[in-house]
Design a protein around this motif. Structure first.
Motif, PDB file in Angstrom:
ATOM      1  N   ARG A   1      10.117  -4.750 -11.235  1.00 51.39           N
ATOM      2  CA  ARG A   1      10.313  -4.913 -12.678  1.00 51.39           C
ATOM      3  C   ARG A   1       9.876  -6.288 -13.181  1.00 51.39           C
ATOM      4  N   SER A   2       9.874  -7.275 -12.309  1.00 51.17           N
ATOM      5  CA  SER A   2       9.405  -8.599 -12.738  1.00 51.17           C
ATOM      6  C   SER A   2       7.921  -8.549 -13.095  1.00 51.17           C
ATOM      7  N   VAL A   3       7.129  -7.891 -12.265  1.00 48.71           N
ATOM      8  CA  VAL A   3       5.702  -7.747 -12.548  1.00 48.71           C
ATOM      9  C   VAL A   3       5.494  -6.908 -13.798  1.00 48.71           C
ATOM     10  N   LEU A   4       6.239  -5.807 -13.905  1.00 48.70           N
ATOM     11  CA  LEU A   4       6.102  -4.944 -15.077  1.00 48.70           C
ATOM     12  C   LEU A   4       6.442  -5.698 -16.358  1.00 48.70           C
ATOM     13  N   GLN A   5       7.537  -6.444 -16.352  1.00 42.50           N
ATOM     14  CA  GLN A   5       7.930  -7.164 -17.560  1.00 42.50           C
ATOM     15  C   GLN A   5       6.934  -8.265 -17.916  1.00 42.50           C
ATOM     16  N   LEU A   6       6.356  -8.889 -16.919  1.00 45.30           N
ATOM     17  CA  LEU A   6       5.333  -9.904 -17.184  1.00 45.30           C
ATOM     18  C   LEU A   6       4.153  -9.276 -17.924  1.00 45.30           C
ATOM     19  N   ILE A   7       3.751  -8.085 -17.499  1.00 44.06           N
ATOM     20  CA  ILE A   7       2.646  -7.396 -18.173  1.00 44.06           C
ATOM     21  C   ILE A   7       3.042  -7.004 -19.591  1.00 44.06           C
TER      22      ILE A   7
ATOM     23  N   LEU B   1      -0.184  -3.849   2.825  1.00 49.82           N
ATOM     24  CA  LEU B   1       0.382  -2.723   2.108  1.00 49.82           C
ATOM     25  C   LEU B   1       1.146  -1.840   3.085  1.00 49.82           C
ATOM     26  N   SER B   2       2.410  -1.640   2.802  1.00 47.48           N
ATOM     27  CA  SER B   2       3.305  -0.863   3.652  1.00 47.48           C
ATOM     28  C   SER B   2       3.673   0.438   2.969  1.00 47.48           C
ATOM     29  N   PRO B   3       4.324   1.358   3.698  1.00 44.32           N
ATOM     30  CA  PRO B   3       4.741   2.607   3.061  1.00 44.32           C
ATOM     31  C   PRO B   3       5.591   2.353   1.817  1.00 44.32           C
ATOM     32  N   GLY B   4       5.275   3.068   0.747  1.00 45.64           N
ATOM     33  CA  GLY B   4       6.024   2.905  -0.495  1.00 45.64           C
ATOM     34  C   GLY B   4       5.473   1.835  -1.419  1.00 45.64           C
ATOM     35  N   ASP B   5       4.417   1.117  -1.011  1.00 44.16           N
ATOM     36  CA  ASP B   5       3.837   0.053  -1.850  1.00 44.16           C
ATOM     37  C   ASP B   5       2.723   0.610  -2.730  1.00 44.16           C
ATOM     38  N   ILE B   6       2.554  -0.011  -3.886  1.00 40.42           N
ATOM     39  CA  ILE B   6       1.400   0.238  -4.747  1.00 40.42           C
ATOM     40  C   ILE B   6       0.950  -1.107  -5.294  1.00 40.42           C
ATOM     41  N   ALA B   7      -0.314  -1.429  -5.106  1.00 39.19           N
ATOM     42  CA  ALA B   7      -0.882  -2.668  -5.641  1.00 39.19           C
ATOM     43  C   ALA B   7      -1.461  -2.399  -7.021  1.00 39.19           C
ATOM     44  N   ILE B   8      -1.455  -3.444  -7.853  1.00 39.96           N
ATOM     45  CA  ILE B   8      -2.033  -3.368  -9.190  1.00 39.96           C
ATOM     46  C   ILE B   8      -2.927  -4.581  -9.390  1.00 39.96           C
ATOM     47  N   LEU B   9      -4.050  -4.399 -10.107  1.00 38.93           N
ATOM     48  CA  LEU B   9      -4.940  -5.509 -10.424  1.00 38.93           C
ATOM     49  C   LEU B   9      -5.896  -5.077 -11.536  1.00 38.93           C
TER      50      LEU B   9
ATOM     51  N   PRO C   1     -11.652  -8.881 -13.109  1.00 41.24           N
ATOM     52  CA  PRO C   1     -13.071  -8.564 -12.940  1.00 41.24           C
ATOM     53  C   PRO C   1     -13.727  -9.355 -11.813  1.00 41.24           C
ATOM     54  N   TYR C   2     -13.142 -10.472 -11.455  1.00 39.58           N
ATOM     55  CA  TYR C   2     -13.693 -11.281 -10.374  1.00 39.58           C
ATOM     56  C   TYR C   2     -13.076 -10.928  -9.022  1.00 39.58           C
ATOM     57  N   ALA C   3     -12.374  -9.781  -8.989  1.00 39.77           N
ATOM     58  CA  ALA C   3     -11.866  -9.235  -7.735  1.00 39.77           C
ATOM     59  C   ALA C   3     -12.145  -7.734  -7.713  1.00 39.77           C
TER      60      ALA C   3
ATOM     61  N   ILE D   1      -4.771  -9.924 -14.109  1.00 44.24           N
ATOM     62  CA  ILE D   1      -3.808  -9.601 -13.054  1.00 44.24           C
ATOM     63  C   ILE D   1      -4.505  -9.646 -11.700  1.00 44.24           C
ATOM     64  N   PRO D   2      -4.110 -10.559 -10.824  1.00 38.05           N
ATOM     65  CA  PRO D   2      -4.649 -10.541  -9.457  1.00 38.05           C
ATOM     66  C   PRO D   2      -3.981  -9.419  -8.671  1.00 38.05           C
ATOM     67  N   PRO D   3      -4.428  -9.122  -7.464  1.00 39.93           N
ATOM     68  CA  PRO D   3      -3.747  -8.089  -6.677  1.00 39.93           C
ATOM     69  C   PRO D   3      -2.295  -8.478  -6.380  1.00 39.93           C
ATOM     70  N   VAL D   4      -1.355  -7.702  -6.925  1.00 36.10           N
ATOM     71  CA  VAL D   4       0.078  -7.887  -6.674  1.00 36.10           C
ATOM     72  C   VAL D   4       0.692  -6.504  -6.506  1.00 36.10           C
ATOM     73  N   LYS D   5       1.922  -6.459  -6.006  1.00 33.58           N
ATOM     74  CA  LYS D   5       2.598  -5.185  -5.812  1.00 33.58           C
ATOM     75  C   LYS D   5       3.435  -4.851  -7.046  1.00 33.58           C
ATOM     76  N   ILE D   6       3.120  -3.747  -7.684  1.00 34.95           N
ATOM     77  CA  ILE D   6       3.957  -3.288  -8.781  1.00 34.95           C
ATOM     78  C   ILE D   6       5.051  -2.361  -8.267  1.00 34.95           C
ATOM     79  N   VAL D   7       4.818  -1.768  -7.112  1.00 31.64           N
ATOM     80  CA  VAL D   7       5.846  -0.998  -6.407  1.00 31.64           C
ATOM     81  C   VAL D   7       5.904  -1.518  -4.983  1.00 31.64           C
ATOM     82  N   GLU D   8       7.119  -1.798  -4.500  1.00 33.21           N
ATOM     83  CA  GLU D   8       7.287  -2.318  -3.143  1.00 33.21           C
ATOM     84  C   GLU D   8       8.400  -1.551  -2.455  1.00 33.21           C
TER      85      GLU D   8
END
Length: 538
Positions: free
Chosen positions: A174-180, A91-99, A102-104, A161-168
Motif C-alpha cells: 500500500r505504500s507504493v500504491l499510495q505514492l502513485i 521475485l518470489s512467489p506472490g510478488d508482482i513488480a511494477i515499473l 522509459p529508461y528501463a 516508477i523504477p522496478p519496485v514490488k507493488i505486491v509482495e
C-alpha cells in the motif's frame, strides 16, 4: 500446419512439431486471456474501450515466447521491462513488480507494466515463466492533464516508477500504491486500473500453472527453447529470400513543437541484408540528435518498431517470440532522436516517432521488396488529451485518445480508411462511453473524403472528429504529418496532411500540430487526420 511444415524443411527440426504447435497456441491463448481479463475489469475508457494495453508470456530467462494480438509499440519493447524487473530484484512467489521508466525498457510514463513470476510446484525459488501486462493509464501526473504534452525534461512528464514490488508475498504494498495515487489527477480511476492489472496477471499465472501441471517442467523448458529456435529459423529463411545489399531511406517529423523555426527532424535508416548469412543490420546513423521536446524515442521504442516491421514480413501464423530478433541487429546512435538519453522527455516518442521509424523502414524495404511493401499510412496517432474538473462530480478528469487515419495503399489493394495502423492497434472511444465518462460531447465523427493519395490503388481516407468541451478544460495536442505528407510508392500520390482546428463562437483557427491551451465551455476541437499514400501510377 503451414509453418510447421516450413520448420521441418529446415536443417534443424523440432522434436515433435504437433506438440510445439499446440504449445504455441496455448501460450498465445493465455496472453490473449490476460488481455481479456484486463479489458473486462478495467475502469478507464482508455483501457476498457480503446484497448490500449498489451500482454505477453516469457520464459525463465525473460525472453518473450508468446504475445497477445495487442499494441505493437508495447510488445516489442516489453521484454526490456521484464529484464529490468528481473535484474533489479529477486521475485518470489506472490510478488508482482511494477515499473514505467522509459529508461528501463518502458516506452513513456503513462504505460505502466506489471511483471509476475510463475513457479513450478517443486521449485519455489527459480521462476519457470513470467507474465507481463502493460496498460496506458490516462494520467500519471506531470505538467499536463493526461501526461502527454510537450515538456523539456522527463521529470515534467509525470511520475517515473523504477522496478519496485507493488505486491509482495501476495500482499498489496500500500505504500507504493499510495505514492502513485498521490501523484496523479484521477486517483480513483488509477487505483481501479492498477487493481485490474494485478488481477489480469493472476489470471495468467493460474493458466500457466495449469500448463505446467499438464506438461511438466522439463517439457515446458524444452518447448520454450524450441519455440524461440523455430521463430529464428523462420526469420532467417525469410531473410535469405531478400536481395543482398544496403537499402536506405529518410523521412521527417514536422518539428519538435518548441523550435520557432519548425526545423524538420530527420530519421534515417540503412538496412543491410546478407542473404548468405541470413542476417540483417539496421543502422539509424545520421538521424537527428535528440530534441528539446517530448518526441524523443528511447532505444526500446526503436527496437520495437524494427521488431514490428520484420514480424510483418512473416506469415500471420508465425509465433511472435524473441527468436525473431536473433538474426537482426539494431544500431541507434546514443543521444539521437531514436535513442534518447536522460533527462530527455519521451511522451511523444512512443506514439509519433515510432510511427515515423516504421515509415522509414518500410520506405527502405520497398527498394528491396517493391511488390510487398505498402505506401505510407497516416504516420501519426493524433494524440488528444482533455483535462479539467467535471462539473457533474466536482472531481478532476483526464481524457486521452488517439485518432485513426488512412492506411497506405498496398501493391494489390486500396488502403483502408479510418483505421489505426502500425505501432498502434487500439480502437476508438465509442461516443456513448466518451460522453458518459467525461464532460464532453461528440459533434461529428466521419471519414475525411479524398484525403487518401491517388494511384493504381488508393490510400485510405483519414477521419474527422469534433469534440465539444462542456466545461472549461485544457486541451493538448501531440500530432504529426501536418507538414510532410504520407508518401506514395511506385508512382502513387501522397496522402493529405492532417489538420487541427479550434472552433469557438467567434472564430475558427488552425492549431499547431503540437500545442496546449485552455478552452472555454462550448469550444470545439476538430481533428482531421491524414490519409494514406497511394500505390502505383493512376
Amino acid at each position: 500446419m503451414q509453418l510447421i511444415t516450413e520448420a521441418i524443411a529446415t536443417p534443424t527440426t523440432v522434436s515433435d512439431p504437433i506438440q510445439l504447435a499446440v504449445f504455441k497456441s496455448a501460450t498465445h491463448s493465455i496472453a490473449e486471456e490476460i488481455g481479456a481479463a484486463l479489458r473486462r475489469t478495467s475502469f478507464s475508457p482508455n483501457i476498457k474501450e480503446r484497448r490500449d494495453y498489451s500482454c505477453a508470456v516469457f520464459d525463465s530467462g525473460g525472453q518473450v515466447i508468446a504475445m497477445g494480438d495487442h499494441m505493437p509499440v508495447h510488445l516489442g519493447s516489453m521484454p526490456m521491462s521484464v529484464r529490468a524487473a528481473i535484474d533489479a530484484m529477486t521475485l518470489s512467489p506472490g510478488d508482482i513488480a511494477i515499473l514505467n521508466d522509459p529508461y528501463a525498457g518502458g516506452t513513456h510514463l503513462p504505460d505502466i507494466t506489471m511483471v509476475l513470476p510463475v513457479f513450478a510446484p517443486e521449485d519455489q525459488t527459480h521462476p519457470l515463466l513470467y507474465v507481463a501486462a502493460r496498460a496506458h493509464h490516462a494520467d500519471v501526473g506531470g505538467f499536463y492533464p493526461g501526461s502527454m504534452g510537450l515538456c523539456r525534461e522527463i521529470y515534467q512528464e509525470g511520475l517515473r516508477i523504477p522496478p519496485v514490488k507493488i505486491v509482495e508475498a501476495g500482499k498489496l504494498n500500500r505504500s507504493v500504491l499510495q505514492l502513485i495515487l498521490h501523484n496523479v489527477r484521477t486517483p480513483g480511476e488509477r487505483e481501479g486500473d492498477l487493481m485490474s492489472q494485478i488481477g489480469s496477471c493472476r489470471v495468467g499465472e493460474a493458466s500457466l500453472q495449469e500448463l505446467i501441471e499438464k506438461y511438466g517442467v522439463p517439457l515446458i523448458r524444452r518447448l520454450s527453447t524450441e519455440i524461440l529456435d523455430y521463430s529464428e529459423r523462420l526469420m532467417r529463411a525469410e531473410l535469405a529470400r531478400v536481395p543482398a545489399g544496403t537499402f536506405t531511406a529518410e523521412d521527417f517529423l514536422d518539428s519538435d513543437g518548441f523550435d520557432p523555426e519548425n526545423t524538420p527532424i530527420s530519421i534515417r535508416a540503412a538496412i543491410t541484408f546478407d542473404s548468405q548469412a541470413r542476417t540483417v543490420v539496421i543502422d539509424f546513423a545520421g538521424s537527428s540528435p535528440q530534441v528539446a521536446s517530448s518526441i524523443n524515442a528511447v532505444y526500446a521504442i526503436t527496437y520495437s518498431a524494427v521488431y514490428y516491421v520484420f514480424r510483418c514480413l512473416l506469415p500471420e501464423s508465425a509465433p511472435a517470440t524473441a527468436g525473431l530478433m536473433r538474426p537482426i541487429t539494431v544500431i541507434a546512435p546514443s543521444g539521437s532522436i531514436v535513442n534518447a538519453v536522460l533527462p530527455a522527455p519521451v511522451a511523444g516518442g512512443n506514439v509519433e516517432t515510432s510511427q515515423r521509424i516504421v515509415d522509414v523502414l518500410l520506405r527502405a524495404l520497398a527498394q528491396a521488396l517493391p511488390d510487398r511493401i505498402p505506401a505510407a499510412s497516416s504516420g501519426t496517432m493524433n494524440n488528444l488529451t482533455i483535462g479539467g474538473v467535471d462539473p457533474r462530480t466536482g472531481r478532476p478528469f483526464a481524457y486521452y485518445e488517439t485518432i485513426a487515419g488512412g492506411m497506405g495503399a498496398r501493391p494489390t489493394a486500396d488502403g483502408v480508411s479510418g483505421i489505426h495502423t502500425h505501432m498502434t492497434n487500439s480502437s476508438n472511444t465509442p461516443v456513448e462511453a466518451l460522453e458518459y465518462a467525461y464532460p464532453l460531447r461528440v459533434r461529428s465523427y466521419s471519414y475525411r473524403p479524398n484525403s487518401g493519395g491517388t494511384g493504381k490503388f488508393h490510400g485510405g481516407d483519414g477521419l474527422i472528429r469534433e469534440i465539444e468541451v462542456t466545461a472549461p478544460a485544457r486541451i493538448t495536442l501531440l500530432t504529426d504529418r501536418r507538414i510532410f505528407r504520407p508518401y506514395g510508392l511506385a508512382g502513387g500520390d501522397s496522402g493529405a496532411t492532417g489538420r487541427s482546428l479550434l472552433v469557438s463562437k467567434d472564430e475558427s483557427k488552425e492549431l499547431p500540430g503540437k500545442c496546449s491551451f485552455e478552452a472555454k465551455a462550448g469550444d470545439v476541437i476538430r481533428i482531421e487526420s491524414p490519409g494514406g499514400g497511394g500505390w502505383g501510377k493512376p
